[in-house]
Design an enzyme around this catalytic site. Structure first.
Site, PDB file in Angstrom:
ATOM      1  N   SER A 763       0.840  -1.196   0.000  1.00  0.00           N
ATOM      2  CA  SER A 763       0.000   0.000   0.000  1.00  0.00           C
ATOM      3  C   SER A 763       0.883   1.257   0.000  1.00  0.00           C
ATOM      4  O   SER A 763       1.612   1.487  -0.953  1.00  0.00           O
ATOM      5  CB  SER A 763      -0.955  -0.043   1.194  1.00  0.00           C
ATOM      6  OG  SER A 763      -1.983   0.902   1.058  1.00  0.00           O
ATOM      7  N   ASP A 837      -9.081  -4.523  -6.122  1.00  0.00           N
ATOM      8  CA  ASP A 837      -8.699  -3.652  -5.009  1.00  0.00           C
ATOM      9  C   ASP A 837      -9.773  -2.594  -4.806  1.00  0.00           C
ATOM     10  O   ASP A 837     -10.085  -1.829  -5.714  1.00  0.00           O
ATOM     11  CB  ASP A 837      -7.347  -2.991  -5.314  1.00  0.00           C
ATOM     12  CG  ASP A 837      -6.742  -2.299  -4.107  1.00  0.00           C
ATOM     13  OD1 ASP A 837      -7.507  -1.810  -3.253  1.00  0.00           O
ATOM     14  OD2 ASP A 837      -5.509  -2.239  -4.024  1.00  0.00           O
ATOM     15  N   HIS A 871      -7.550  -5.284  -1.770  1.00  0.00           N
ATOM     16  CA  HIS A 871      -6.347  -4.555  -1.358  1.00  0.00           C
ATOM     17  C   HIS A 871      -5.418  -5.450  -0.555  1.00  0.00           C
ATOM     18  O   HIS A 871      -4.207  -5.394  -0.688  1.00  0.00           O
ATOM     19  CB  HIS A 871      -6.747  -3.338  -0.534  1.00  0.00           C
ATOM     20  CG  HIS A 871      -5.602  -2.424  -0.228  1.00  0.00           C
ATOM     21  ND1 HIS A 871      -4.858  -1.809  -1.213  1.00  0.00           N
ATOM     22  CD2 HIS A 871      -5.060  -2.018   0.948  1.00  0.00           C
ATOM     23  CE1 HIS A 871      -3.925  -1.066  -0.657  1.00  0.00           C
ATOM     24  NE2 HIS A 871      -4.018  -1.179   0.654  1.00  0.00           N
TER      25      HIS A 871
END
Length: 940
Positions: A763, A837, A871
């Protein structure tokens, strides 16, 4: 959230935090920041507010248990270990066995204590779900992902069994009693205690043919016998768990959100649209929103959302009596009053939005009697598309409406005075009100307190004591106020006024006790000297690391006495919960009982009961080491300094048996995540403990200890903006300086080969990785970037903690974007991303476009897109493939770095231009995830 050990430890103690939910229910309620934490289904209701920001970062890692599939058979597509390099679909791969064995180790159970603290549930889990679970159809509506077959959120993990243990008088556990009677192979969720601890409720679902999810049914189990049965006699009553699910309203009755019996078939998508999709701003409103995903797209989506989210509330008694109450509606929460006389019911309604998720849809809060009779409307908030993106901005109107935990039926809430816009200067900024559920003689709400910062929660004790919290992000200021809520002649006063960044000054959080009503309030301690004492449970941050403590704190004088402290030399201990809370009123210090956890660098977390006055400690768990093959790893919290004088720390891990004098420097993997600060002093403070057990999640970088790597985990990378300076205006400069200091330290220690240091992150850590390869290529031989965002112009209304827009800080957005520096990346970079995601900002398109930019400049790069993954990655096939890709990358471009990426070959590659349709970089399937940092044990 860069430290896997912090995540592991935090999740282990998640549920018995001093802030339980308002009532034993099957959904978690969250207090406002900075006090937010994920709350599990402990006994009943809570003070809705207590403190302890120490675990707030784990909200996303604390769901129910996961499952695992059996390892793929040899020869299957998922079992190949060859070094496939071709583009396209090459099948799933397995990492080396030493990594597989750690990831596939059976997880430890989650724990749940009964309301009376005399019994413990062991909630059994399986490791990782199969990809087929993620492949089930789902609807993406209003920011939610919905399993249409089960009528719940999709991708739900689950428990596989429930064991009941008695906590004996000597602190040990009796024999296990299995909950039985539910179908074989059932998936269990929403495990909740009744208020008297005699029953537990939970949901059961059994998958149907063709891998379809079964609907959820509510079950009840008798705790003494372990026998379970369905709550509803009719097999056609199913749970609707899109929002709230069910809650105990007394010891024999639950209020359940059910699928309406008359619902019918879902709406059908029109074959021909009725018209164009139109959005308009002819009123010239200023509406700035971040890049939310899975939003409603048209009226058909809105109809689907109504279809799946609409519930019928049903009162269901243990004797089989069923009574529908209220009309069908999109109920988002149902909250009984402490005295069981009222229900606070929240719904959302039209008009819906196509640019914000359902949390900002119009919201109505009503007060009903417990049997469903309407009393009055508390608020009806309009659609909130225009909440400013500035940090500390909030929704207009009443918010944080809750029941006082110390009163039978008193409501309290907060209302903004600045229109919710943090840029507006006004005093007061927030006002906290309270009033009776049914005001007498038309009395107006009472002002509890006025705040100049943003309201952040309340901890209730009694008529003479409550703590109110306020905070402000821009300045990092946080205050705690002492109030006497029912004594108008006593003025509020500030108890603590400090910086939220200054962990050394954190006084700790008040511990809570359970009341006869099942709520949780601040525990008062009787010391028989006339003063008012509370227990403050703190993490005890020091320059040598965290030393958790328990202080006896005098509210009136501010004096404190340390009555318990963690071992400093070998162990790391924390206070998990107060166990002596069975009676109302003040608690005697001589009869104090607490639950503590204890761990070390090599010993995994166990739980203990400790009693006063002798402070006798009894061990109640004996969990096996989750990865004995790494039991003798070396861990050290190292300290070093950035060139601008900022003090930095990191956890250095070395493989078992490593001898630097014989083995020499190792290949090294640096894994981190930057953080923003307002002061150098705060940025340099030590966070974490050198004695914490190194938790290893399914995609943790620590897995590569088994492959002979040195791991530098969580090196602090502070991005500092002091005074009026914005931290991100010098992002690249400070990022590189932090990385240089970290690399210099491990090289100086002789444990890392200077030419074999890789960098990685997930991330915002992936964003960091790409920037370091662009601006500090001299430090690293290769990089691994998972689920990142690389072009900040695609997130024009803010990202992470940046709340300026692209048009307000154009140069910052451009300079921070590694996409804009793709031509500077000369070292190998592996990009991994979930195909679905849904995290704000990190669209899969970010990795697609970044890879194309890299390929367009001849960079040695590889893009792996993981089907069905979000994600964070969860399927076993995906995770194993991510580990295979990562290991392959590290072996090729780190272990063998000198052979793969010498300067001549890099220079040659600069002159090569590849077509958009081909090239040497391969595209495959793979995934690691933030949720893969889930621990192997949860305490709740």
């Amino acid at each position: 959230m860069s430290s896997t050990s912090i995540l592991h430890r935090a999740c282990l103690r998640l549920a018995l935090l001093p802030l339980p939910p308002l009532r034993a229910r099957a959904t978690a309620l969250r207090p406002p920041p900075p006090l937010r934490r994920h709350l599990h289904h402990l006994p009943r209701r809570s003070a809705m507010s207590s403190v302890a920001s120490r675990l707030s970062h784990i909200a996303a890692a604390t769901g129910a248990a996961g499952e695992s599939s059996e390892p793929p058979a040899a020869g299957s597509s998922a079992a190949r270990e060859d070094d496939g390099l071709s583009s396209g679909d090459m099948g799933y791969r397995l990492p080396p066995k030493e990594i597989q064995d750690i990831v596939d180790a059976p997880p430890l159970p989650a724990l749940s204590f009964s309301p009376n603290k005399d019994k413990i549930l062991f909630l059994k889990r399986r490791a990782l779900p199969p990809l087929s679970d993620l492949a089930k159809p789902e609807e993406k509506l209003a920011g939610l992902r919905i399993d249409a077959n089960s009528n719940t959120r999709s991708r739900m993990s689950f428990y596989t069994g429930i064991g009941i243990y008695n906590l004996l008088d000597d602190g040990t556990l009796g024999p296990e009693k299995e909950v039985h009677g539910y179908p074989v192979g059932a998936r269990i969720n929403f495990v909740t205690w009744s208020q008297d601890g005699r029953h537990i409720s939970f949901t059961v679902r059994v998958d149907e043919e063709d891998n379809k999810s079964g609907k959820l049914r509510v079950w009840i189990a008798d705790v003494e016998s372990g026998e379970a049965r369905p709550l509803f006699k009719s097999p056609e009553i199913y749970l609707n768990a899109i929002f709230d699910s069910f809650v105990w309203v007394n010891n024999s009755t639950l209020l359940v959100c059910t699928i309406p019996a008359t619902r019918g078939a879902p709406p059908q998508k029109p074959s021909v649209p009725s018209g164009p999709k139109i959005q308009s701003n002819e009123t010239k409103n200023v509406v700035q929103v971040r890049t939310f995903q899975d939003l409603l797209k048209d009226e058909y989506d809105a109809a689907l959302f109504d279809y799946y989210a609409t519930s019928q509330l049903v009162l269901a008694s243990l004797d089989g009596t069923v009574k529908p109450i209220g009309p069908p509606a999109v109920y988002t929460s149902i909250d009984p009053s402490p005295d069981d006389k009222y229900l606070m019911v929240s719904t959302i309604h039209r008009p819906y939005s196509y640019i914000v998720p359902c949390g900002r849809f119009p919201k109505k809060v009503e007060l009903w009697t417990v049997d469903g009779k309407f009393i009055r409307e508390l608020c009806d908030l309009p659609l909130a598309e225009d909440i400013p993106i500035t940090m500390s901005s909030v929704r207009k109107g009443k918010r944080s409406i809750n029941w006082r935990a110390d009163k039978p039926s008193t409501l309290y809430w907060v209302e903004t005075q600045d229109g919710g816009d943090a840029k507006v200067e006004v005093s007061p900024r927030d006002i906290v009100y309270m009033e009776n559920a049914e005001p007498i003689n038309g009395e107006s709400p009472q002002i509890l307190h006025k705040l100049d910062l943003r309201y952040a929660g309340t901890s209730w004790c009694d008529e003479s004591l409550a703590l109110v919290y306020e905070s402000w992000y821009k300045t990092r200021k946080t205050r705690t106020w002492v109030l006497s809520p029912d004594k108008k002649d006593v003025s509020p006063r500030i108890l603590f006024d400090r910086s939220s960044e200054d962990v050394y000054s954190d006084p700790g959080s008040p511990m809570l006790r359970r009341t006869d009503m099942g709520t949780y309030v601040i525990a008062k301690i009787n010391k028989q000297d006339g003063s008012t004492y509370v227990l403050l449970n703190g993490m005890g941050a020091t320059p040598e690391g965290n030393v958790p403590f328990l202080d006896l704190f005098d509210i009136n004088t501010g004096s404190k006495e340390r009555i318990w402290e963690s071992d400093k030399e070998k162990y790391y201990e924390t206070v998990v919960a107060l166990m002596s809370d069975k009676t109302d009123g003040e608690l005697s210090l001589d009869r104090l009982k607490i639950l503590t956890s204890k761990e070390s660098k090599t010993e995994n977390t166990q739980y203990y009961l400790q009693t006063w006055p002798e402070k006798k400690q009894v061990k109640i768990t004996n969990f096996p080491h989750p990865y004995p093959q790494l039991a003798s790893l070396y861990k050290e919290m190292i300290r070093y300094q950035r060139k601008d004088g900022v003090q930095l720390t990191a956890n250095l891990y070395l493989p078992p048996g490593y001898d630097p004098s014989k083995d020499g420097p190792l290949p090294c993997l640096v894994w981190s995540y930057p953080g923003e600060f307002k002061s150098k002093d705060a940025a340099g403070q030590v966070r974490g403990s050198p004695n914490e057990f190194p938790g290893i999640g399914a995609t943790s970088p620590l897995l590569w200890l088994a492959r002979g790597f040195a791991i530098l985990s969580g090196p602090t990378i502070p991005i500092i903006g002091e005074g009026d300076e914005e931290a991100n205006d010098r992002y690249v400069e400070q990022l590189v300086a932090s990385a240089e200091a970290a690399v210099e330290e491990v090289v100086k220690r002789g444990v890392a080969h200077p030419d074999k240091i890789a960098v990685g992150g997930h991330s915002y850590g992936a964003f960091m990785t790409a920037n370091l390869l662009a601006h500090a290529s001299h430090l690293f031989c290769c990089g691994i970037a998972r689920s990142g965002a690389y072009n900040r112009t695609l997130t024009p209304f803010g990202f992470q903690n940046e709340d300026r827009t692209l048009w307000e800080a154009t140069s910052t957005y451009v300079e921070m974007s590694p996409f804009m520096s793709a031509n500077k990346i000369k070292k190998p970079i592996l990009l991994i991303h979930g195909e679905q995601d849904n995290n704000s900002g990190t669209l899969t398109m970010q990795s697609d476009r970044f890879f194309n930019a890299l390929k367009g400049h001849g960079a040695l790069s590889r893009l792996v897109i993981l089907p069905f993954e979000s994600h964070g990655y969860s399927a076993r096939e995906s995770i194993m493939h991510v580990l295979w890709e990562t290991d392959r990358w590290l072996q090729n471009y780190c272990v063998n770095a000198a052979n793969k990426t010498d300067s001549d070959s890099v220079a040659d590659s600069e002159n090569k231009t590849l077509s958009a349709s081909g090239g040497s970089a391969a595209r495959e399937d793979l995934s690691p995830e933030e949720s893969s940092y889930l621990p192997r044990s949860l305490l709740w």
